[in-house]
Design a protein around this motif. Structure first.
Motif, PDB file in Angstrom:
ATOM      1  N   PHE A  74       0.858  -1.198  -0.062  1.00 47.37           N
ATOM      2  CA  PHE A  74      -0.053  -0.159  -0.043  1.00 47.37           C
ATOM      3  C   PHE A  74       0.897   1.382  -0.141  1.00 47.37           C
ATOM      4  N   LYS A  75       0.556   2.226  -0.801  1.00 46.20           N
ATOM      5  CA  LYS A  75       1.216   3.386  -0.976  1.00 46.20           C
ATOM      6  C   LYS A  75       0.467   4.365  -1.733  1.00 46.20           C
ATOM      7  N   GLU A  76       0.754   5.704  -1.086  1.00 45.79           N
ATOM      8  CA  GLU A  76       0.065   6.891  -2.095  1.00 45.79           C
ATOM      9  C   GLU A  76       0.935   7.016  -3.074  1.00 45.79           C
ATOM     10  N   THR A  77       0.545   6.904  -4.697  1.00 45.41           N
ATOM     11  CA  THR A  77       1.441   7.171  -5.618  1.00 45.41           C
ATOM     12  C   THR A  77       1.538   8.540  -6.121  1.00 45.41           C
ATOM     13  N   PHE A  78       0.417   9.105  -6.061  1.00 45.77           N
ATOM     14  CA  PHE A  78       0.638  10.890  -6.192  1.00 45.77           C
ATOM     15  C   PHE A  78      -0.961  11.390  -6.256  1.00 45.77           C
ATOM     16  N   ARG A  79      -0.860  12.414  -6.126  1.00 44.53           N
ATOM     17  CA  ARG A  79      -2.202  13.213  -6.059  1.00 44.53           C
ATOM     18  C   ARG A  79      -2.029  14.527  -6.745  1.00 44.53           C
ATOM     19  N   ARG A  80      -3.249  15.123  -7.194  1.00 46.14           N
ATOM     20  CA  ARG A  80      -3.485  16.430  -7.681  1.00 46.14           C
ATOM     21  C   ARG A  80      -4.603  17.034  -6.624  1.00 46.14           C
ATOM     22  N   ASP A  81      -4.082  18.031  -6.254  1.00 46.32           N
ATOM     23  CA  ASP A  81      -4.931  18.733  -5.319  1.00 46.32           C
ATOM     24  C   ASP A  81      -5.334  20.219  -5.912  1.00 46.32           C
ATOM     25  N   LEU A  82      -6.671  20.471  -6.266  1.00 46.50           N
ATOM     26  CA  LEU A  82      -6.874  21.572  -6.708  1.00 46.50           C
ATOM     27  C   LEU A  82      -7.742  22.789  -6.168  1.00 46.50           C
ATOM     28  N   LYS A  83      -7.519  24.041  -6.627  1.00 44.88           N
ATOM     29  CA  LYS A  83      -8.315  24.959  -5.911  1.00 44.88           C
ATOM     30  C   LYS A  83      -9.838  25.042  -6.494  1.00 44.88           C
ATOM     31  N   SER A  84      -9.746  24.472  -7.754  1.00 48.21           N
ATOM     32  CA  SER A  84     -11.198  24.589  -8.469  1.00 48.21           C
ATOM     33  C   SER A  84     -12.007  23.489  -8.359  1.00 48.21           C
ATOM     34  N   GLY A  85     -11.806  22.660  -7.166  1.00 52.22           N
ATOM     35  CA  GLY A  85     -12.951  21.495  -6.959  1.00 52.22           C
ATOM     36  C   GLY A  85     -12.461  20.109  -7.139  1.00 52.22           C
ATOM     37  N   GLY A  86     -13.276  19.146  -7.037  1.00 55.57           N
ATOM     38  CA  GLY A  86     -12.888  17.984  -7.135  1.00 55.57           C
ATOM     39  C   GLY A  86     -13.692  16.975  -8.346  1.00 55.57           C
ATOM     40  N   PHE A  87     -13.397  15.565  -8.222  1.00 59.87           N
ATOM     41  CA  PHE A  87     -14.224  14.879  -9.064  1.00 59.87           C
ATOM     42  C   PHE A  87     -14.796  13.631  -8.414  1.00 59.87           C
ATOM     43  N   ARG A  88     -15.887  13.538  -9.103  1.00 63.05           N
ATOM     44  CA  ARG A  88     -16.737  12.379  -8.673  1.00 63.05           C
ATOM     45  C   ARG A  88     -16.542  11.091  -9.351  1.00 63.05           C
ATOM     46  N   ILE A  89     -15.833  11.035 -10.392  1.00 58.61           N
ATOM     47  CA  ILE A  89     -15.436   9.939 -11.365  1.00 58.61           C
ATOM     48  C   ILE A  89     -14.004  10.188 -11.717  1.00 58.61           C
ATOM     49  N   VAL A  90     -12.981   8.994 -11.167  1.00 60.62           N
ATOM     50  CA  VAL A  90     -11.643   9.085 -11.692  1.00 60.62           C
ATOM     51  C   VAL A  90     -11.465   7.954 -12.200  1.00 60.62           C
ATOM     52  N   GLU A  91     -11.008   7.451 -13.501  1.00 61.01           N
ATOM     53  CA  GLU A  91     -10.730   6.315 -14.202  1.00 61.01           C
ATOM     54  C   GLU A  91      -9.420   6.029 -14.466  1.00 61.01           C
ATOM     55  N   MET A  92      -8.811   5.250 -14.122  1.00 58.42           N
ATOM     56  CA  MET A  92      -7.346   4.861 -14.538  1.00 58.42           C
ATOM     57  C   MET A  92      -7.292   4.211 -15.715  1.00 58.42           C
ATOM     58  N   LEU A  93      -6.195   4.047 -16.478  1.00 62.38           N
ATOM     59  CA  LEU A  93      -6.157   3.062 -17.627  1.00 62.38           C
ATOM     60  C   LEU A  93      -4.851   2.317 -17.197  1.00 62.38           C
ATOM     61  N   PHE A  94      -5.058   1.005 -16.626  1.00 61.25           N
ATOM     62  CA  PHE A  94      -4.133   0.281 -15.922  1.00 61.25           C
ATOM     63  C   PHE A  94      -3.253   1.245 -15.235  1.00 61.25           C
TER      64      PHE A  94
END
Length: 411
Positions: A74-94
């Motif tokens: 288990f590890k947090e790989t990376f993040r993107r923190d935004l001033k303009s809000g967040g996301f309800r759907i985040v989908e990776m491609l592998f």
């Protein structure tokens, strides 16, 4: 329902596999100039969690952006923190540099009717789709982008964003849709136009199969990686059924319980020996399956050249290739010998192993290595549990992490 597509610079390249960098890798992967540093305080809310295609990572959509986590270790790989809000759907491609994002939340400036295709190496949006209604889900494979609306599904080519298919469905507020991820099979599962019906599209074979899986509305389903087996649950939430997607034959039925439950997640192990299910009852159930795999363990990256033979192997009228002679290890009623005389309940196959969680919290499940199950909750919790493949029973907790704070501590 119409859609609008835009691509800033032509053809996409989702096959360009890049590794996600660490959270402090610098500005090369940021949403510049929108990125801002946020602390892991109480203001960060978790909107969604979703697996990548091989269940080795999961994405978390938050009120401030998104985060990507590796499961083993288990590890947090990376993040993107935004001033303009967040996301309800985040989908990776592998594990590549391409993600799909859909906005959500009261403070988000990203609309819930727009799909953004984000290249994290280029730090920019490389394509987008706009619709007239809210997007319920987005699913990815290397050659397709699938956008799910409440009554319609759009299938696009990943390379040029060309619309390939449009599929009408029954009302689908949960955004139910599932794709195969083996390169030699192209299968999509979605709700049909009738209650309790699942529609299977074998795009490679240009074949549609309708499976009347349940009497009640469909609540959850999943496909094997090759798309040849389907597991389903209804809104009643008591039974889970396994089907052959080639001919629609029901291969096995297992019972989660007697009371109604909202099934949140169904997972199949890579070797199709086990099935895991989570629900609002707070228990993750593991079932032993009597269905066989199709001759390959995708977790070991078998030779894809074997793929075309899968259709030939499983398209016959005989069910022998898909049903194991092993009777399975699930428990059953002591009165199961009176099958056909007593109500069906008494001949049910019950779960083989269990793990108890807080009730009414939504959890998704997946299988890890060496008889382990990975569980991720919308309360920001990560569990790794092991089960005894011979004796079953209560699973053992091996790891617990509160991942919004990324601090490991006892449960």
């Amino acid at each position: 329902m119409s859609s609008t597509v835009s691509t800033p610079r032509g053809i996409l390249s989702p096959t360009r596999l890049g590794s996600y960098g660490s959270p402090d890798a610098g500005s090369s992967g940021s949403f510049t100039p929108l990125e801002s540093d946020f602390s892991d305080g109480d203001e960060t809310e978790l909107h969604s969690v979703s697996w990548n295609q091989d269940y080795g990572c999961f994405a978390a959509g938050t009120s401030n952006g998104f985060r990507i986590y590796n499961c083993e270790p288990f590890k947090e790989t990376f993040r993107r923190d935004l001033k303009s809000g967040g996301f309800r759907i985040v989908e990776m491609l592998f594990r590549c540099n391409i993600l799909v994002l859909v906005g959500g939340g009261d403070n988000s400036q990203y609309p819930p009717n727009k799909v953004m295709i984000w290249d994290d190496h280029q730090s920019r949006c490389i394509g987008e789709f706009s619709f007239r209604s809210e997007i319920r889900a987005v699913k990815l494979r290397r050659d397709r982008i699938v956008v799910v609306l409440e009554h319609k599904i759009y299938v696009y080519s990943f390379m040029d964003l060309k619309l390939l298919h449009q599929i009408e469905t029954l009302s689908n507020p949960r955004g139910l849709c599932c794709l195969s991820h083996h390169q030699s099979t192209s299968v999509l599962a979605c709700p049909g136009l009738q209650r309790g019906q699942v529609r299977i599209e074998h795009f490679g074979l240009i074949m549609t199969k309708l499976i009347n899986a349940h009497d009640s509305h469909i609540a959850c389903f999943t496909l094997t990686m090759d798309g040849l087996l389907l597991a389903t649950a209804s809104t009643k939430g008591t039974l889970i059924r396994i089907f052959n997607t080639m001919d629609g034959t029901r291969l096995q039925e297992v019972r989660r319980g007697v009371d109604r439950a909202d099934i949140y997640s169904i997972a199949l192990s890579p070797n199709v020996q086990w099935l895991a299910a989570s629900s609002d009852k707070g228990t993750v159930h593991i079932f032993s399956l009597r269905v066989r795999g199709v001759g390959m363990d995708l977790s070991t990256h078998s030779n894809a050249a074997q793929g075309p033979s899968l259709f030939h192997q499983n398209s016959s009228n005989s069910l022998e290739p898909l049903i194991s002679p092993n009777t399975g290890a699930n428990s059953s009623s002591s009165l199961s010998f009176m099958k056909g005389v007593l109500p069906k309940y008494f001949s049910s196959e019950w779960s083989f192993a269990q793990f108890h969680l807080p009730e009414d919290t939504q959890f998704i499940t997946a299988f890890g290595s060496q008889n382990t199950v990975i569980i991720v909750g919308l309360d920001g919790s990560f569990y790794r549990c092991s089960f005894d493949p011979v004796n079953g029973g209560e699973m053992l907790q091996q790891e617990y992490v509160r991942f919004l704070k990324t601090d490991s501590r006892p449960r």
